[in-house]
Motif scaffolding. Sequence first.
Motif, PDB file in Angstrom:
ATOM      1  N   LYS A 270       0.823  -1.207   0.000  1.00  0.00           N
ATOM      2  CA  LYS A 270       0.000   0.000   0.000  1.00  0.00           C
ATOM      3  C   LYS A 270       0.858   1.259   0.000  1.00  0.00           C
ATOM      4  O   LYS A 270       0.540   2.247  -0.686  1.00  0.00           O
ATOM      5  CB  LYS A 270      -0.951  -0.018   1.196  1.00  0.00           C
ATOM      6  CG  LYS A 270      -2.020  -1.101   1.105  1.00  0.00           C
ATOM      7  CD  LYS A 270      -2.858  -1.203   2.363  1.00  0.00           C
ATOM      8  CE  LYS A 270      -3.797  -0.033   2.524  1.00  0.00           C
ATOM      9  NZ  LYS A 270      -4.765  -0.255   3.627  1.00  0.00           N
TER      10      LYS A 270
ATOM     11  N   TYR B 168      -8.669   1.315   1.606  1.00  0.00           N
ATOM     12  CA  TYR B 168      -9.508   0.465   2.450  1.00  0.00           C
ATOM     13  C   TYR B 168      -9.139  -1.015   2.426  1.00  0.00           C
ATOM     14  O   TYR B 168      -9.695  -1.799   3.191  1.00  0.00           O
ATOM     15  CB  TYR B 168     -10.975   0.620   2.044  1.00  0.00           C
ATOM     16  CG  TYR B 168     -11.507   2.007   2.299  1.00  0.00           C
ATOM     17  CD1 TYR B 168     -11.831   2.425   3.584  1.00  0.00           C
ATOM     18  CD2 TYR B 168     -11.650   2.918   1.254  1.00  0.00           C
ATOM     19  CE1 TYR B 168     -12.306   3.697   3.833  1.00  0.00           C
ATOM     20  CE2 TYR B 168     -12.124   4.204   1.487  1.00  0.00           C
ATOM     21  CZ  TYR B 168     -12.445   4.592   2.783  1.00  0.00           C
ATOM     22  OH  TYR B 168     -12.894   5.862   3.024  1.00  0.00           O
TER      23      TYR B 168
ATOM     24  N   GLU C  29      -7.613  -3.181  -6.189  1.00  0.00           N
ATOM     25  CA  GLU C  29      -8.151  -2.961  -4.857  1.00  0.00           C
ATOM     26  C   GLU C  29      -8.143  -1.467  -4.526  1.00  0.00           C
ATOM     27  O   GLU C  29      -7.367  -0.692  -5.106  1.00  0.00           O
ATOM     28  CB  GLU C  29      -7.306  -3.711  -3.816  1.00  0.00           C
ATOM     29  CG  GLU C  29      -7.206  -5.207  -4.045  1.00  0.00           C
ATOM     30  CD  GLU C  29      -8.535  -5.919  -3.943  1.00  0.00           C
ATOM     31  OE1 GLU C  29      -9.392  -5.453  -3.149  1.00  0.00           O
ATOM     32  OE2 GLU C  29      -8.712  -6.921  -4.657  1.00  0.00           O
ATOM     33  N   ASP C  30      -9.001  -1.082  -3.599  1.00  0.00           N
ATOM     34  CA  ASP C  30      -8.990   0.275  -3.083  1.00  0.00           C
ATOM     35  C   ASP C  30      -7.842   0.381  -2.084  1.00  0.00           C
ATOM     36  O   ASP C  30      -7.886  -0.233  -1.018  1.00  0.00           O
ATOM     37  CB  ASP C  30     -10.329   0.589  -2.400  1.00  0.00           C
ATOM     38  CG  ASP C  30     -10.438   2.039  -1.979  1.00  0.00           C
ATOM     39  OD1 ASP C  30      -9.457   2.569  -1.419  1.00  0.00           O
ATOM     40  OD2 ASP C  30     -11.509   2.635  -2.184  1.00  0.00           O
TER      41      ASP C  30
END
Length: 218
Positions: A82, A206, A202-203
């Motif tokens: 991320k 979140y 994916e976000d």
Amino acid sequence: MPYILNIETSTKNCSVALAKDGEAVVCKEIAEMGYSHAEKLHVFIEEILSEANLQFSDLNAIAVSQGPGSYTGLRIGVSAAKGLCYALDIPLIAVDTLEVLASQISIEEGLIIPMIDARRMEVYSAIFDKNYQKIRDTKAEILTQESFSELNQMIYFVGDSSQKAKTIIQKENFIFAENVIYPSANQMTKKSYTLFTKNLFEDVAYFEPFYLKDFMVS
């Protein structure tokens, strides 16, 4: 010609692979008794890019093994993925850990059951067919003498639970592939490329790993 960095940290294996068009270019991994992911992961990423003569800005996406597996390992891998996605403004791809493990064995007939150790006699498992299509969802289960006894096809077990499973479940149609122990980023590359081409991202804000169980210290 996308470059995708694949990260797999769900077990004791800290594994990173750089792929171009779905084919692995460089892979670095180490499986140690202690979890050394926090020390090794970013070193591996930098070494891989250096060996491939690439910069972080050359990456088109980051793929991460989403679990189930070690809570600590998953947190480290997902946090790194991320962070890179945020910094580079590139998409995040999540790959099913048990599918990664299952894809390390090739069979002509039968079923593949990847199992990841979940302490004591409990495992995380799923069931895949020979084409790596999931035919039973992932779950945490305690192994007993009756586990998987309803399955009459040839069953191939892979993962770090094979040794303890052999002491409990024994049938003529059960085969334990003891050379396939941990999921590897090297086996993520084709799946992550497929997801990339389909824009299945994916976000980043979140997304959370698939822990399956409550936190336990690894």
